[in-house]
Design an enzyme around this catalytic site. Structure first.
Site, PDB file in Angstrom:
ATOM      1  CE  LYS A  14     155.174  92.984 -41.734  1.00  0.00           C
ATOM      2  NZ  LYS A  14     153.811  93.505 -41.467  1.00  0.00           N
ATOM      3  NE  ARG A  90     151.265  88.545 -45.191  1.00  0.00           N
ATOM      4  CZ  ARG A  90     151.766  89.725 -45.563  1.00  0.00           C
ATOM      5  NH1 ARG A  90     153.041  89.875 -45.805  1.00  0.00           N
ATOM      6  NH2 ARG A  90     150.972  90.760 -45.665  1.00  0.00           N
ATOM      7  NE  ARG A 129     150.026 100.619 -45.921  1.00  0.00           N
ATOM      8  CZ  ARG A 129     150.560  99.491 -45.436  1.00  0.00           C
ATOM      9  NH1 ARG A 129     151.747  99.513 -44.859  1.00  0.00           N
ATOM     10  NH2 ARG A 129     149.930  98.359 -45.522  1.00  0.00           N
ATOM     11  NE  ARG A 135     149.824  98.318 -49.747  1.00  0.00           N
ATOM     12  CZ  ARG A 135     150.485  97.548 -48.908  1.00  0.00           C
ATOM     13  NH1 ARG A 135     151.705  97.838 -48.551  1.00  0.00           N
ATOM     14  NH2 ARG A 135     149.919  96.474 -48.429  1.00  0.00           N
ATOM     15  NE  ARG A 146     146.720  93.849 -46.434  1.00  0.00           N
ATOM     16  CZ  ARG A 146     147.547  94.842 -46.195  1.00  0.00           C
ATOM     17  NH1 ARG A 146     147.082  96.016 -45.873  1.00  0.00           N
ATOM     18  NH2 ARG A 146     148.837  94.659 -46.281  1.00  0.00           N
TER      19      ARG A 146
HETATM   20  P1  AMP Z   1     152.300  93.274 -47.594  1.00  0.00           P
HETATM   21  O1  AMP Z   1     152.772  94.498 -48.262  1.00  0.00           O
HETATM   22  O2  AMP Z   1     153.419  92.500 -46.957  1.00  0.00           O
HETATM   23  O3  AMP Z   1     151.192  93.516 -46.610  1.00  0.00           O
HETATM   24  O4  AMP Z   1     151.704  92.330 -48.722  1.00  0.00           O
HETATM   25  C1  AMP Z   1     150.644  92.724 -49.554  1.00  0.00           C
HETATM   26  C2  AMP Z   1     149.888  91.482 -50.051  1.00  0.00           C
HETATM   27  O5  AMP Z   1     150.785  90.643 -50.804  1.00  0.00           O
HETATM   28  C3  AMP Z   1     149.334  90.568 -48.973  1.00  0.00           C
HETATM   29  O6  AMP Z   1     148.087  90.989 -48.474  1.00  0.00           O
HETATM   30  C4  AMP Z   1     149.254  89.239 -49.701  1.00  0.00           C
HETATM   31  O7  AMP Z   1     148.177  89.181 -50.589  1.00  0.00           O
HETATM   32  C5  AMP Z   1     150.537  89.270 -50.525  1.00  0.00           C
HETATM   33  N1  AMP Z   1     151.693  88.721 -49.758  1.00  0.00           N
HETATM   34  C6  AMP Z   1     152.793  89.393 -49.341  1.00  0.00           C
HETATM   35  N2  AMP Z   1     153.646  88.595 -48.685  1.00  0.00           N
HETATM   36  C7  AMP Z   1     153.062  87.363 -48.685  1.00  0.00           C
HETATM   37  C8  AMP Z   1     153.444  86.103 -48.149  1.00  0.00           C
HETATM   38  N3  AMP Z   1     154.596  85.930 -47.474  1.00  0.00           N
HETATM   39  N4  AMP Z   1     152.605  85.052 -48.340  1.00  0.00           N
HETATM   40  C9  AMP Z   1     151.454  85.195 -49.023  1.00  0.00           C
HETATM   41  N5  AMP Z   1     151.035  86.356 -49.531  1.00  0.00           N
HETATM   42  C10 AMP Z   1     151.817  87.441 -49.372  1.00  0.00           C
END
Ligand code: AMP
Length: 192
Positions: A14, A90, A129, A135, A146
């Site tokens: 994404k 989400r 990654r 990360r 996740r």
């Molecule tokens: P991402 O990089 O989008 O995978 O986000 C990393 C982490 O941030 C996720 O595993 C969640 O803990 C938190 N996070 C990111 N976006 C959201 C969202 N829309 N709602 C809740 N938690 C989020």
């Protein structure tokens, strides 16, 4: 305005695809993951509140991400031609809140693009990654969590939009070269 949601599991690409669209169409990427990481890395009060949840692979509260999104929409330069929602919404509650927020601003979602990648491939990509980037949430246990959170809490968001006449979910194959996937995404939003 061109507002789209890039939807899909962690590791689907994404962020990579969002960056391509930003360049091409003068859109603004709104990635709640990036916003939360930058709060965490800057050691803000919010960042300290969310860092453990993030590294566990669970979701932070709906209120926090909804507020981050609204602030970023309101602070966008007027030259921006639209928004790419990346990693948000989400949960169904986030999707409902987004609809309300956009309606109040006389905006709406034009496209929901789901980037589809099989689970085995996601695990491979996320482990890679983890080696390449810092990360802390990309490790074997957290990756499993996740993906589980995606299935349980985020996939229902696709059903929520499936019935939406203006922005039904458009699935694209996320396996292949980045350029190939980019073309598929552009086709899905009527730009190719
Ligand atoms: P991402 O990089 O989008 O995978 O986000 C990393 C982490 O941030 C996720 O595993 C969640 O803990 C938190 N996070 C990111 N976006 C959201 C969202 N829309 N709602 C809740 N938690 C989020």
């Amino acid at each position: 305005m061109l507002n789209l949601i890039l939807f899909g599991p962690p590791g689907a690409g994404k962020g990579t695809q969002a960056a391509r669209l930003v360049e091409k169409f003068n859109l603004k990427q709104l990635s709640t993951g990036d916003m939360l990481r930058s709060e965490r890395d800057a050691g803000t009060e919010l960042g300290n509140r969310v860092k453990e949840i993030m590294s566990s692979g669970k979701l932070v509260s709906d209120e926090i991400v909804i507020e981050l999104i609204e602030t970023n929409i309101d602070n966008a330069e007027s030259s921006v031609k639209g928004f790419i929602f990346d990693g948000f919404p989400r949960t169904v509650a986030q999707a409902e809140a987004l609809d309300k927020m956009l309606a109040a601003k006389k905006m709406s979602i034009d496209y929901v693009v789901m980037i589809d990648v099989p689970e085995e491939e996601l695990v491979t990509r996320l482990l890679k990654r983890a080696e390449e980037q810092d990360r802390t949430d990309d490790n074997a246990q957290t990756i499993r969590k996740r993906l589980e959170v995606y299935r349980d809490q985020t996939l229902p968001v696709a059903d929520y939009y499936q019935d939406n006449e203006e922005a039904a979910v458009n699935k694209v194959n996320g396996v292949g070269e980045v350029d190939e996937v980019e073309k598929r995404v552009q086709r899905a939003i009527g730009k190719a």
